[in-house]
Enzyme design. Structure first.
Site, mmCIF file in Angstrom:
data_model
loop_
_atom_site.group_PDB
_atom_site.id
_atom_site.type_symbol
_atom_site.label_atom_id
_atom_site.label_comp_id
_atom_site.label_asym_id
_atom_site.label_seq_id
_atom_site.Cartn_x
_atom_site.Cartn_y
_atom_site.Cartn_z
ATOM 1 C CG LEU A 1 30.284 49.437 34.380
ATOM 2 C CD1 LEU A 1 31.152 48.867 33.263
ATOM 3 C CD2 LEU A 1 28.864 49.661 33.891
ATOM 4 N N GLY A 2 30.304 47.937 38.892
ATOM 5 C CA GLY A 2 30.238 46.897 39.906
ATOM 6 C C GLY A 2 31.498 46.867 40.742
ATOM 7 C CB ALA A 3 32.598 46.813 43.803
ATOM 8 N N GLY A 4 33.866 43.906 43.428
ATOM 9 C CA GLY A 4 33.989 42.527 43.877
ATOM 10 C C GLY A 4 35.311 42.300 44.564
ATOM 11 N N GLY A 5 35.707 41.044 44.642
ATOM 12 C CA GLY A 5 36.926 40.688 45.344
ATOM 13 C C GLY A 5 38.174 41.265 44.717
ATOM 14 C CG MET A 6 39.867 40.217 40.921
ATOM 15 S SD MET A 6 41.664 40.198 41.017
ATOM 16 C CE MET A 6 42.089 41.320 39.695
ATOM 17 C CB VAL B 1 34.063 47.022 36.984
ATOM 18 C CG1 VAL B 1 34.075 47.174 35.467
ATOM 19 C CG2 VAL B 1 34.722 45.718 37.394
ATOM 20 C CE LYS C 1 37.312 43.403 37.314
ATOM 21 N NZ LYS C 1 36.968 41.967 37.422
ATOM 22 C CG ASP D 1 35.609 33.449 39.416
ATOM 23 O OD1 ASP D 1 34.889 32.527 39.866
ATOM 24 O OD2 ASP D 1 35.537 34.624 39.815
#
Length: 573
Positions: A28-33, A36, A50, A144
């Site tokens: 579903l996505g990716a980021g700093g944490m 997902v 996540k 955030d």
């Protein structure tokens, strides 16, 4: 590999196919944490899982903060936040699972379809304020809140990732990357070095509403330095925002946090503005919201693209160990075995090996050969008897039936169902005791299996926050049944003393694991109303939670899905 659902990017070759009890179908996505993933639970409910980055997983301080935050997040219950489905903060790579929410983010919607207006804008402002009210009431600060963290779901806006940003604070990620948050959505006090509070979330809420109404933030765009300077020293721009929202937005965007309203006050103030009329059904959005968001995928696509379901044993493979007969008997003594069916001492026919077997190996029923399988076992099952593991799981979520099976120790093999345990009837007694009638059915056409009363254990209660099951033995250690293909069925009766909330079938092979966790799946609720009266009741006469049915100890949406064994606690009210 199967195609991912429409609108869900595929998994990378290095991505896992399973995380905890969830089967993954895409990213579903990716980021700093972290990353997902889209997935399904054992009931085929869609989830977002996540998984944090490995660099964070090696940070001891992060794990401690992450664990604290998860405990808070699981308590948040509101229509405008996703349901909590589970977490493992002790895993090699910690993860958190919530309800999958279909729909675009506010950022995507505004970019592709333009700003919100009228009732949709009012509904958005109210829904996010409602979510913050619930989040803050649980002691969590989002930290955030931004357009990418709010989904415009079919039933209203939903706020994602609440509470997780605080766990990241102080880790390698923030030590190298600065503040937790996104420029333009960070409050003035945070830029000045003060910790984020609930009023910082209120500041971000106002920025979200301005962005939803105009497509830009209240302090414009530009480089980070320029935006930060405006946040610290310039008034916000509300050009293009409906006039009736100006007063509450100006208060929420105050430079001083103490001058801002609380989230609850925001919710109340926005609820009285034009366009926020609700349906009679509590929490349902205005009809005009349906035009804002539609489901992105057909749920059936997720099922078709998911890996096959894994048993409880496979999901807990690393924690499962074979238990010797001596250890198993020692554990039973440690649990305080008591004879409750009429005898005061053990009866002949106790199991000489784990699991109620007669001269068998740890995973087999019946007389075994040197290979560990019954002498008459078909060749295709002999390896299964030698290396397989005993598993007990509900046959379904709709009937009071457990199945004992042998599960292959690695992927690729077929399991063997050995025993069907049907909790068919309960009879209450005069002194708060009750008797349960259990139908046993041996399923293979080879071998044999013995069943003993000390394999049925009672559970009086689960205290919120408890991490393992505290069993009470409810029967003596005598032989209940010896089952063979020629004589495969037996009806037995057990007496339970002092009242129990749930009854478990726990073969000795699974005893250690069942003690060590809360999610052992071999338990059934018993009718809570059955005390002090003598009467027989069939299964179907117990509506709602007053029934014989599978006990699910998982906390869903911050509360037990099935409360039959949980003690009362204010956090679940």
């Amino acid at each position: 590999p199967p195609e991912p659902p429409t609108g869900v990017p595929p998994l990378d070759p290095v991505d896992p196919r399973y995380i905890g009890p969830f089967r993954l179908v895409g990213r579903l996505g990716a980021g700093g944490m972290g990353v997902v993933y889209a997935g399904l639970d054992d009931r085929d409910r869609r989830v977002a899982v996540k998984c944090v980055h490995r660099v964070l997983a090696t940070d001891t301080d992060f794990r401690e903060r992450f664990t604290r935050e998860v405990k808070l997040v699981r308590r948040v219950r509101a229509a405008c936040v996703p349901d909590f489905f589970g977490a493992d903060t002790g895993a090699e790579v910690p993860w958190l699972a919530t309800e999958y929410v279909p729909g675009p983010t506010l950022a995507d919607f505004v970019r592709t379809r333009g700003p919100l207006s009228g009732q949709a804008l009012a509904e958005f402002a109210h829904g996010v304020a409602e979510a913050l009210t619930a989040i803050h009431a649980a002691g969590v600060v989002h930290r955030d809140l931004k357009p990418g963290n709010v989904i415009l779901a079919p039933d209203g806006p939903k706020v994602l990732d609440f509470g997780i940003a605080r766990a990241t604070d102080g880790t390698a990620l923030t030590r190298t990357g600065g503040l937790v948050g996104t420029p333009g959505w960070i409050s003035p006090e945070q830029y000045r070095g003060a910790p984020a509070t609930d009023r910082s979330d209120v500041f971000a809420w106002a920025g979200l509403v301005v962005h939803a109404a105009t497509g830009r933030g209240p302090f414009g765009s530009g480089t980070s330095d320029v935006v930060v300077s405006r946040v610290l020293s310039e008034p916000p721009s509300l050009l293009g925002v409906p006039v009736h929202l100006h007063a509450v937005l100006h208060r929420a965007l105050s430079k001083a946090p103490e001058a801002r309203p609380t989230a609850a006050q925001l919710q109340q103030a926005v609820a009285g503005l034009p366009g926020t009329e609700r349906h009679a059904d509590a929490g349902s959005p205005n009809r005009t919201w349906a035009a804002v968001s539609v489901p992105l995928t057909d749920p059936r696509e997720w099922i078709r693209g998911a890996p096959r379901k894994r048993s409880w044993a496979r999901r807990h493979r690393t924690a499962l160990t074979a238990v010797s007969g001596v250890l198993a008997l020692a554990l039973v003594v440690g649990l305080g075995v008591r004879a409750l069916t009429g005898e005061d001492s053990s009866l002949p026919g106790e199991p000489s090996g784990p699991g109620g077997t007669t001269g068998g190996s740890a995973a087999t029923g019946g007389t075994t050969s040197a290979a560990g399988a019954p002498d008459d076992a078909p060749e295709e099952y002999r390896d299964l008897y030698e290396t397989g593991e005993v598993v007990v799981e509900p046959a379904s979520q709709d009937e009071p039936v457990l199945v004992r099976r042998l599960e292959p120790s690695s992927d690729g093999g077929e399991p063997l169902d050995q025993l069907r345990i049907d909790f068919s009837e309960a009879v209450s007694g005069e002194f708060v005791d009750f008797r349960m009638t259990i139908d046993l059915e041996y399923l293979p056409d080879h071998g044999s299996l013995t069943v003993h009363s000390n394999e049925f254990l009672g559970l009086r209660a689960i205290t919120p926050g408890q991490e393992n099951l505290d069993f009470r033995t409810v029967g003596n250690t005598g032989l209940l049944a010896e089952l063979t293909p020629d004589d495969p069925t037996e009806t037995v009766r057990l007496t339970f003393s002092g009242g129990v909330a749930a009854v478990y079938f726990v073969p000795l092979e699974t005893r250690a694991r069942a003690q060590e966790s809360l999610d052992y799946p071999g338990g059934f609720c018993v009718p809570r109303s059955m005390s002090g009266v003598s009467e027989t009741r069939e299964v179907e006469t117990f509506p709602g939670r007053d029934y014989i049915g599978p006990l699910d100890t998982t906390l869903t949406n911050g509360a037990p899905l099935d409360n039959c064994a949980y003690t009362e606690d204010s956090e679940y009210q």
